[in-house]
Design a protein around this motif. Structure first.
Motif, PDB file in Angstrom:
ATOM      1  N   GLU A  32       0.809  -1.215   0.000  1.00  0.00           N
ATOM      2  CA  GLU A  32       0.000   0.000   0.000  1.00  0.00           C
ATOM      3  C   GLU A  32       0.843   1.267   0.000  1.00  0.00           C
ATOM      4  OE1 GLU A  32      -2.546  -0.320   3.360  1.00  0.00           O
ATOM      5  OE2 GLU A  32      -3.792  -1.910   2.482  1.00  0.00           O
ATOM      6  N   ASP A  33       2.140   1.130   0.176  1.00  0.00           N
ATOM      7  CA  ASP A  33       3.043   2.289   0.268  1.00  0.00           C
ATOM      8  C   ASP A  33       3.746   2.523  -1.062  1.00  0.00           C
ATOM      9  OD1 ASP A  33       2.611   2.634   3.103  1.00  0.00           O
ATOM     10  OD2 ASP A  33       3.884   0.867   3.392  1.00  0.00           O
ATOM     11  N   THR A  34       3.967   3.811  -1.365  1.00  0.00           N
ATOM     12  CA  THR A  34       4.723   4.194  -2.556  1.00  0.00           C
ATOM     13  C   THR A  34       5.799   5.184  -2.146  1.00  0.00           C
ATOM     14  OG1 THR A  34       2.756   3.950  -3.948  1.00  0.00           O
ATOM     15  CG2 THR A  34       4.605   5.196  -4.874  1.00  0.00           C
ATOM     16  N   ILE A  35       7.028   4.926  -2.586  1.00  0.00           N
ATOM     17  CA  ILE A  35       8.124   5.853  -2.339  1.00  0.00           C
ATOM     18  C   ILE A  35       8.396   6.633  -3.618  1.00  0.00           C
ATOM     19  CG2 ILE A  35      10.566   6.094  -1.763  1.00  0.00           C
ATOM     20  CD1 ILE A  35      10.333   3.598  -0.050  1.00  0.00           C
ATOM     21  N   TYR A  36       8.334   7.958  -3.521  1.00  0.00           N
ATOM     22  CA  TYR A  36       8.617   8.840  -4.649  1.00  0.00           C
ATOM     23  C   TYR A  36       9.973   9.511  -4.430  1.00  0.00           C
ATOM     24  CZ  TYR A  36       3.694   8.639  -6.140  1.00  0.00           C
ATOM     25  OH  TYR A  36       2.453   8.225  -6.571  1.00  0.00           O
ATOM     26  N   VAL A  37      10.770   9.562  -5.484  1.00  0.00           N
ATOM     27  CA  VAL A  37      12.011  10.325  -5.458  1.00  0.00           C
ATOM     28  C   VAL A  37      11.921  11.373  -6.562  1.00  0.00           C
ATOM     29  CG1 VAL A  37      14.522  10.285  -5.583  1.00  0.00           C
ATOM     30  CG2 VAL A  37      13.288   8.307  -4.652  1.00  0.00           C
ATOM     31  N   VAL A  38      11.853  12.619  -6.166  1.00  0.00           N
ATOM     32  CA  VAL A  38      11.782  13.741  -7.099  1.00  0.00           C
ATOM     33  C   VAL A  38      13.216  14.222  -7.293  1.00  0.00           C
ATOM     34  CG1 VAL A  38      10.780  16.006  -7.567  1.00  0.00           C
ATOM     35  CG2 VAL A  38       9.496  14.317  -6.209  1.00  0.00           C
ATOM     36  N   THR A  39      13.747  14.084  -8.516  1.00  0.00           N
ATOM     37  CA  THR A  39      15.179  14.266  -8.695  1.00  0.00           C
ATOM     38  C   THR A  39      15.536  14.623 -10.135  1.00  0.00           C
ATOM     39  OG1 THR A  39      17.326  13.148  -8.490  1.00  0.00           O
ATOM     40  CG2 THR A  39      15.441  11.772  -9.097  1.00  0.00           C
ATOM     41  N   GLU A  40      16.687  15.236 -10.299  1.00  0.00           N
ATOM     42  CA  GLU A  40      17.249  15.494 -11.620  1.00  0.00           C
ATOM     43  C   GLU A  40      17.917  14.250 -12.194  1.00  0.00           C
ATOM     44  OE1 GLU A  40      19.150  19.805 -11.816  1.00  0.00           O
ATOM     45  OE2 GLU A  40      19.799  18.723 -10.020  1.00  0.00           O
ATOM     46  N   THR A  41      18.188  13.274 -11.353  1.00  0.00           N
ATOM     47  CA  THR A  41      18.953  12.096 -11.776  1.00  0.00           C
ATOM     48  C   THR A  41      18.197  10.804 -11.471  1.00  0.00           C
ATOM     49  OG1 THR A  41      20.102  12.220  -9.639  1.00  0.00           O
ATOM     50  CG2 THR A  41      21.206  13.216 -11.557  1.00  0.00           C
ATOM     51  N   PRO A  42      17.069  10.575 -12.150  1.00  0.00           N
ATOM     52  CA  PRO A  42      16.261   9.382 -11.845  1.00  0.00           C
ATOM     53  C   PRO A  42      16.981   8.061 -12.104  1.00  0.00           C
ATOM     54  CG  PRO A  42      15.467  10.490 -13.830  1.00  0.00           C
ATOM     55  CD  PRO A  42      16.445  11.420 -13.188  1.00  0.00           C
ATOM     56  N   VAL A  77       6.949  20.537  -4.194  1.00  0.00           N
ATOM     57  CA  VAL A  77       7.043  19.087  -4.398  1.00  0.00           C
ATOM     58  C   VAL A  77       5.933  18.373  -3.638  1.00  0.00           C
ATOM     59  CG1 VAL A  77       8.440  17.045  -3.873  1.00  0.00           C
ATOM     60  CG2 VAL A  77       9.511  19.054  -4.910  1.00  0.00           C
ATOM     61  N   LEU A  78       5.740  18.753  -2.375  1.00  0.00           N
ATOM     62  CA  LEU A  78       4.682  18.135  -1.577  1.00  0.00           C
ATOM     63  C   LEU A  78       3.301  18.415  -2.166  1.00  0.00           C
ATOM     64  CD1 LEU A  78       5.950  18.844   2.046  1.00  0.00           C
ATOM     65  CD2 LEU A  78       5.960  16.682   0.831  1.00  0.00           C
ATOM     66  N   LYS A  79       3.107  19.627  -2.640  1.00  0.00           N
ATOM     67  CA  LYS A  79       1.822  19.976  -3.246  1.00  0.00           C
ATOM     68  C   LYS A  79       1.565  19.136  -4.486  1.00  0.00           C
ATOM     69  CE  LYS A  79      -0.742  23.828  -5.306  1.00  0.00           C
ATOM     70  NZ  LYS A  79      -0.672  25.243  -5.748  1.00  0.00           N
ATOM     71  N   GLN A  80       2.590  18.917  -5.289  1.00  0.00           N
ATOM     72  CA  GLN A  80       2.425  18.117  -6.499  1.00  0.00           C
ATOM     73  C   GLN A  80       2.025  16.682  -6.167  1.00  0.00           C
ATOM     74  OE1 GLN A  80       5.592  18.394  -9.393  1.00  0.00           O
ATOM     75  NE2 GLN A  80       5.148  16.385 -10.246  1.00  0.00           N
ATOM     76  N   ILE A  81       2.701  16.071  -5.194  1.00  0.00           N
ATOM     77  CA  ILE A  81       2.353  14.697  -4.807  1.00  0.00           C
ATOM     78  C   ILE A  81       0.959  14.649  -4.192  1.00  0.00           C
ATOM     79  CG2 ILE A  81       2.994  12.712  -3.400  1.00  0.00           C
ATOM     80  CD1 ILE A  81       4.973  13.264  -5.641  1.00  0.00           C
ATOM     81  N   ALA A  82       0.610  15.662  -3.398  1.00  0.00           N
ATOM     82  CA  ALA A  82      -0.719  15.704  -2.771  1.00  0.00           C
ATOM     83  C   ALA A  82      -1.826  15.719  -3.816  1.00  0.00           C
ATOM     84  CB  ALA A  82      -0.831  16.923  -1.864  1.00  0.00           C
TER      85      ALA A  82
END
Length: 275
Positions: A32-42, A77-82
């Motif tokens: 049920e959990d998703t980890i997001y990494v917002v980055t220039e280097t995916p 970033v938080l607003k975008q994920i929300a």
């Protein structure tokens, strides 16, 4: 739950810190959990079961806003994920963090409409230097319907955990408060942290400190970076799989590691040695 990291730049040390932090959470996450990494280097995170969101310097420039305040980007970033996932609890983490307690207990707190940030640092009116300068500008003023008073403490934003029903409201209100304070000429260094603190305090039932479950070594990065580098070098040389790494983390008392590192840091200060 959505677990969110924001990491830019090419520093190997920072990416190792984030990679280790992610693993401490993967050791306890569920489907049920998703980890997001917002980055220039995916590409650096392709070997992990995470979702990456690629950003560019142009994106970051826009997110810094008209006052060119870098840490406004954290709220964006938080607003975008929300808005991508408005029905799930969300937790933002700085890279220099690690989970040493129960993730299930954190989720239980959030399910009761309890907000969470790393530590309560007190009211900026009682602080020094730039935080006090910020307070002298914003104290008593009203932003997004909230009149700032001494009840509004500043919480350390190395961890920001928001209950599911509040993710959109908190992030939008934090952005409005942040922008209002910047418009008033506030000292910018801790504005995003204070804005997140105010919004989460106003919207949630109450607040608790996350350090009961999550460590944040912002004041001791040198020693923790050494420990993390040793972890990854050993993993590489012995050919560990990700699951083996997670098994080692599950069996390691990270609070005990932290105590040993604090002692090491004290000895380094006393002796003047780097190692």
């Amino acid at each position: 739950m959505n677990i969110v990291y924001f990491v830019i730049g090419g520093s190997t040390v920072i990416h190792m810190q984030v990679g280790f932090s992610i693993r401490t959470f993967l050791a306890q996450t569920t489907d049920e959990d998703t980890i997001y990494v917002v980055t220039e280097t995916p590409k650096l995170y392709e070997n992990l079961p995470v979702k990456t969101i690629a950003v560019t310097q142009d994106d970051i420039k826009v997110w810094r806003g008209k006052h060119d305040f870098f840490w406004r980007v954290k709220i964006m970033v938080l607003k975008q994920i929300a808005h991508m996932s408005p029905d799930k609890a969300m937790m933002y983490l700085d890279g220099d963090t690690y989970l040493h307690g129960s993730l299930a207990e954190i989720k239980e707190q959030l399910s009761r409409n309890i907000g969470m940030m790393h530590k309560d640092e007190g009211c900026p009116s009682e602080m020094k230097q730039k935080s006090l300068s910020m307070w002298q500008t914003v104290g008593g003023r009203t932003y997004d319907g909230i009149t700032i008073g001494t009840q509004h403490h500043m919480w350390n934003a190395g961890v920001v955990a928001i209950p599911a029903q509040l993710v959109v409201k908190v992030t939008e209100q934090a952005l409005a408060v942040c922008d209002g304070m910047l418009d008033d000429g506030s000292e910018p260094i801790t504005v995003e942290q204070y804005a997140l603190s105010i919004a989460l305090m106003e919207c949630s039932e109450r607040m608790v400190e996350a350090d009961r479950w999550i460590g944040h070594y912002w004041h001791n990065k040198y020693c923790w970076s050494s420990y993390i580098a040793q972890f990854f070098v050993r993993s590489y040389r012995l050919g560990y799989t990700l699951e083996k790494e997670l098994d080692i983390i599950r069996k390691t008392n990270l609070k005990s590691v932290h105590r040993r590192i604090i002692v090491k840091r004290t000895l380094r200060k006393l002796t003047g040695r780097l190692h």
